[in-house]
Scaffold this motif. Sequence first.
Motif, PDB file in Angstrom:
ATOM      1  N   LEU A   1     -28.419 -22.301 -38.058  1.00  0.00           N
ATOM      2  CA  LEU A   1     -29.644 -21.461 -38.293  1.00  0.00           C
ATOM      3  C   LEU A   1     -30.298 -21.822 -39.612  1.00  0.00           C
ATOM      4  CD1 LEU A   1     -27.771 -17.887 -37.610  1.00  0.00           C
ATOM      5  CD2 LEU A   1     -29.701 -18.945 -36.498  1.00  0.00           C
ATOM      6  N   GLY A   2     -29.763 -22.776 -40.453  1.00  0.00           N
ATOM      7  CA  GLY A   2     -30.314 -23.429 -41.695  1.00  0.00           C
ATOM      8  C   GLY A   2     -29.868 -23.087 -42.656  1.00  0.00           C
ATOM      9  N   GLY A   3     -28.760 -22.573 -42.813  1.00  0.00           N
ATOM     10  CA  GLY A   3     -27.843 -21.981 -43.926  1.00  0.00           C
ATOM     11  C   GLY A   3     -26.932 -23.230 -44.488  1.00  0.00           C
ATOM     12  N   ASN A   4     -26.217 -23.106 -45.613  1.00  0.00           N
ATOM     13  CA  ASN A   4     -25.308 -24.164 -45.941  1.00  0.00           C
ATOM     14  C   ASN A   4     -23.966 -23.766 -45.475  1.00  0.00           C
ATOM     15  OD1 ASN A   4     -23.743 -25.708 -47.444  1.00  0.00           O
ATOM     16  ND2 ASN A   4     -24.561 -25.001 -49.750  1.00  0.00           N
ATOM     17  N   PRO A   5     -23.300 -24.587 -44.834  1.00  0.00           N
ATOM     18  CA  PRO A   5     -22.022 -24.044 -44.152  1.00  0.00           C
ATOM     19  C   PRO A   5     -20.927 -24.253 -45.215  1.00  0.00           C
ATOM     20  CG  PRO A   5     -22.678 -26.235 -43.423  1.00  0.00           C
ATOM     21  CD  PRO A   5     -23.736 -25.766 -44.258  1.00  0.00           C
ATOM     22  N   ALA A   6     -21.152 -24.890 -46.310  1.00  0.00           N
ATOM     23  CA  ALA A   6     -19.994 -25.095 -47.321  1.00  0.00           C
ATOM     24  C   ALA A   6     -19.910 -23.797 -48.137  1.00  0.00           C
ATOM     25  CB  ALA A   6     -20.479 -26.150 -48.232  1.00  0.00           C
ATOM     26  N   ARG A   7     -20.832 -22.724 -47.840  1.00  0.00           N
ATOM     27  CA  ARG A   7     -20.626 -21.534 -48.535  1.00  0.00           C
ATOM     28  C   ARG A   7     -19.872 -20.588 -47.752  1.00  0.00           C
ATOM     29  NH1 ARG A   7     -26.780 -20.659 -51.360  1.00  0.00           N
ATOM     30  NH2 ARG A   7     -26.629 -22.540 -52.441  1.00  0.00           N
ATOM     31  N   VAL A   8     -19.152 -21.031 -46.820  1.00  0.00           N
ATOM     32  CA  VAL A   8     -18.480 -20.064 -45.670  1.00  0.00           C
ATOM     33  C   VAL A   8     -16.882 -20.472 -46.249  1.00  0.00           C
ATOM     34  CG1 VAL A   8     -17.661 -19.453 -43.464  1.00  0.00           C
ATOM     35  CG2 VAL A   8     -20.188 -20.030 -44.061  1.00  0.00           C
ATOM     36  N   VAL A   9     -16.206 -19.127 -46.506  1.00  0.00           N
ATOM     37  CA  VAL A   9     -14.899 -19.268 -46.892  1.00  0.00           C
ATOM     38  C   VAL A   9     -13.973 -19.410 -45.826  1.00  0.00           C
ATOM     39  CG1 VAL A   9     -15.183 -18.318 -49.240  1.00  0.00           C
ATOM     40  CG2 VAL A   9     -14.940 -16.834 -47.382  1.00  0.00           C
TER      41      VAL A   9
ATOM     42  N   ASP B   1     -12.012 -17.362 -44.214  1.00  0.00           N
ATOM     43  CA  ASP B   1     -11.944 -16.261 -43.300  1.00  0.00           C
ATOM     44  C   ASP B   1     -13.080 -15.930 -42.760  1.00  0.00           C
ATOM     45  OD1 ASP B   1     -13.549 -15.359 -45.458  1.00  0.00           O
ATOM     46  OD2 ASP B   1     -11.985 -13.777 -45.962  1.00  0.00           O
ATOM     47  N   GLY B   2     -14.281 -16.945 -42.768  1.00  0.00           N
ATOM     48  CA  GLY B   2     -15.419 -16.619 -42.080  1.00  0.00           C
ATOM     49  C   GLY B   2     -16.633 -15.813 -42.758  1.00  0.00           C
ATOM     50  N   LYS B   3     -16.362 -15.461 -43.969  1.00  0.00           N
ATOM     51  CA  LYS B   3     -17.215 -14.522 -44.621  1.00  0.00           C
ATOM     52  C   LYS B   3     -18.182 -15.490 -45.503  1.00  0.00           C
ATOM     53  CE  LYS B   3     -14.174 -10.684 -45.332  1.00  0.00           C
ATOM     54  NZ  LYS B   3     -13.302  -9.832 -46.076  1.00  0.00           N
ATOM     55  N   ILE B   4     -19.647 -15.135 -45.600  1.00  0.00           N
ATOM     56  CA  ILE B   4     -20.509 -15.890 -46.130  1.00  0.00           C
ATOM     57  C   ILE B   4     -20.196 -15.453 -47.958  1.00  0.00           C
ATOM     58  CG2 ILE B   4     -22.932 -16.217 -46.692  1.00  0.00           C
ATOM     59  CD1 ILE B   4     -23.283 -15.498 -43.780  1.00  0.00           C
ATOM     60  N   VAL B   5     -20.049 -16.582 -48.677  1.00  0.00           N
ATOM     61  CA  VAL B   5     -19.790 -16.306 -49.885  1.00  0.00           C
ATOM     62  C   VAL B   5     -21.159 -15.919 -50.670  1.00  0.00           C
ATOM     63  CG1 VAL B   5     -19.223 -17.296 -52.035  1.00  0.00           C
ATOM     64  CG2 VAL B   5     -17.800 -17.713 -50.192  1.00  0.00           C
ATOM     65  N   ALA B   6     -22.196 -16.842 -50.523  1.00  0.00           N
ATOM     66  CA  ALA B   6     -23.481 -16.632 -51.209  1.00  0.00           C
ATOM     67  C   ALA B   6     -24.488 -17.694 -50.537  1.00  0.00           C
ATOM     68  CB  ALA B   6     -23.221 -17.113 -52.739  1.00  0.00           C
ATOM     69  N   ASP B   7     -25.274 -17.094 -49.536  1.00  0.00           N
ATOM     70  CA  ASP B   7     -26.241 -17.482 -48.980  1.00  0.00           C
ATOM     71  C   ASP B   7     -27.396 -16.551 -48.585  1.00  0.00           C
ATOM     72  OD1 ASP B   7     -27.894 -19.512 -47.820  1.00  0.00           O
ATOM     73  OD2 ASP B   7     -26.379 -20.268 -46.438  1.00  0.00           O
ATOM     74  N   SER B   8     -27.910 -16.201 -49.857  1.00  0.00           N
ATOM     75  CA  SER B   8     -28.979 -15.049 -49.575  1.00  0.00           C
ATOM     76  C   SER B   8     -30.119 -15.604 -48.746  1.00  0.00           C
ATOM     77  CB  SER B   8     -29.429 -14.924 -50.932  1.00  0.00           C
ATOM     78  OG  SER B   8     -30.121 -15.987 -51.729  1.00  0.00           O
ATOM     79  N   GLY B   9     -30.469 -16.803 -48.567  1.00  0.00           N
ATOM     80  CA  GLY B   9     -31.672 -17.139 -47.739  1.00  0.00           C
ATOM     81  C   GLY B   9     -31.469 -16.857 -46.290  1.00  0.00           C
ATOM     82  N   LEU B  10     -29.973 -17.248 -46.043  1.00  0.00           N
ATOM     83  CA  LEU B  10     -29.655 -16.964 -44.509  1.00  0.00           C
ATOM     84  C   LEU B  10     -29.655 -15.571 -44.298  1.00  0.00           C
ATOM     85  CD1 LEU B  10     -28.666 -18.125 -41.707  1.00  0.00           C
ATOM     86  CD2 LEU B  10     -26.381 -17.828 -42.731  1.00  0.00           C
ATOM     87  N   ILE B  11     -29.205 -14.680 -45.144  1.00  0.00           N
ATOM     88  CA  ILE B  11     -28.932 -13.300 -44.965  1.00  0.00           C
ATOM     89  C   ILE B  11     -30.209 -12.624 -44.937  1.00  0.00           C
ATOM     90  CG2 ILE B  11     -28.043 -11.108 -45.988  1.00  0.00           C
ATOM     91  CD1 ILE B  11     -25.606 -12.889 -47.005  1.00  0.00           C
ATOM     92  N   ARG B  12     -30.970 -13.020 -45.727  1.00  0.00           N
ATOM     93  CA  ARG B  12     -32.449 -12.441 -45.857  1.00  0.00           C
ATOM     94  C   ARG B  12     -33.338 -12.680 -44.627  1.00  0.00           C
ATOM     95  NH1 ARG B  12     -33.497 -14.347 -50.421  1.00  0.00           N
ATOM     96  NH2 ARG B  12     -34.422 -16.036 -49.849  1.00  0.00           N
ATOM     97  N   HIS B  13     -33.298 -14.028 -43.891  1.00  0.00           N
ATOM     98  CA  HIS B  13     -33.672 -14.252 -42.712  1.00  0.00           C
ATOM     99  C   HIS B  13     -33.419 -13.767 -41.404  1.00  0.00           C
ATOM    100  CE1 HIS B  13     -36.286 -16.818 -40.108  1.00  0.00           C
ATOM    101  NE2 HIS B  13     -34.993 -16.796 -39.210  1.00  0.00           N
ATOM    102  N   THR B  14     -32.175 -13.506 -41.301  1.00  0.00           N
ATOM    103  CA  THR B  14     -31.456 -12.785 -40.177  1.00  0.00           C
ATOM    104  C   THR B  14     -31.628 -11.388 -40.427  1.00  0.00           C
ATOM    105  OG1 THR B  14     -29.124 -12.770 -41.340  1.00  0.00           O
ATOM    106  CG2 THR B  14     -29.543 -14.708 -39.898  1.00  0.00           C
ATOM    107  N   THR B  15     -31.613 -10.627 -41.565  1.00  0.00           N
ATOM    108  CA  THR B  15     -31.942  -9.229 -41.436  1.00  0.00           C
ATOM    109  C   THR B  15     -33.216  -8.991 -41.776  1.00  0.00           C
ATOM    110  OG1 THR B  15     -31.373  -9.185 -43.879  1.00  0.00           O
ATOM    111  CG2 THR B  15     -29.455  -8.951 -42.445  1.00  0.00           C
ATOM    112  N   ARG B  16     -34.405  -9.667 -41.627  1.00  0.00           N
ATOM    113  CA  ARG B  16     -35.877  -9.342 -41.961  1.00  0.00           C
ATOM    114  C   ARG B  16     -36.476  -8.291 -41.083  1.00  0.00           C
ATOM    115  NH1 ARG B  16     -35.298 -14.004 -38.933  1.00  0.00           N
ATOM    116  NH2 ARG B  16     -36.686 -14.099 -36.903  1.00  0.00           N
ATOM    117  N   TYR B  17     -35.820  -7.959 -39.856  1.00  0.00           N
ATOM    118  CA  TYR B  17     -36.154  -6.902 -39.365  1.00  0.00           C
ATOM    119  C   TYR B  17     -35.333  -5.641 -39.340  1.00  0.00           C
ATOM    120  CZ  TYR B  17     -39.060 -10.655 -37.063  1.00  0.00           C
ATOM    121  OH  TYR B  17     -39.546 -11.616 -36.731  1.00  0.00           O
ATOM    122  N   GLY B  18     -34.552  -5.890 -40.423  1.00  0.00           N
ATOM    123  CA  GLY B  18     -33.597  -4.423 -40.335  1.00  0.00           C
ATOM    124  C   GLY B  18     -32.121  -4.889 -39.884  1.00  0.00           C
ATOM    125  N   VAL B  19     -30.972  -3.862 -40.278  1.00  0.00           N
ATOM    126  CA  VAL B  19     -29.882  -4.155 -39.713  1.00  0.00           C
ATOM    127  C   VAL B  19     -29.429  -2.746 -39.333  1.00  0.00           C
ATOM    128  CG1 VAL B  19     -27.555  -4.296 -40.653  1.00  0.00           C
ATOM    129  CG2 VAL B  19     -29.274  -5.823 -41.572  1.00  0.00           C
TER     130      VAL B  19
END
Length: 178
Positions: free
Chosen positions: A82-90, A92-110
């Motif tokens: 999806l264009g994010g940084n896979p190194a920012r995943v710990v 256990d699978g949680k995203i540590v800090a990839d605000s760009g990816l989260i902003r893009h995937t939630t652009r239509y709401g959650v």
Amino acid sequence: MRAAKVARAGIMLALVALVAACSRGDPSMMHIQRGMTTPDEFAILPNKPIETPPNYNDLPAPNPLGGNRTDVNPEAEAIAALGGNPARVVRDGKIVADSGLIRHTTRYGVEQNVRANLALEDLEYRKRNRGRALERLFQVPTYYSAYERQAIDQHGALWYYRARGLPTPAAPSDPEVD
């Protein structure tokens, strides 16, 4: 005498069909338990190919509790796709800090509780589309016919996008060849 036996057999068959038609519970559409064997696609997790590193001194120290360079990490691979940084995943699978990816995937709401809502809606749909009485009686799989109207015509979509000059890099195989 013979007519009475045929009539009794017909009534018994009708009662069995009626009982099968009135069954409650979670409507199953695939009937895998009916003797059909299907592979468990989640049982096998393919590893990445083993490769020789250019420099053996760059290899990390062995860690029995840690991961392997060839281990599959689906969360990190999805984030990379999806264009994010896979190194920012710990681990256990949680995203540590990839605000760009989260902003893009939630652009239509959650939608909160989307999985629970979808499961309830699908259960209601399966209850309304359980198949005919004899299909339920003989446990004929009705999954594909129940969801047929919701399926995407992948070849029709491919031809639609190609006619408009849009790129289709992950195109399905040609139905003429299959």
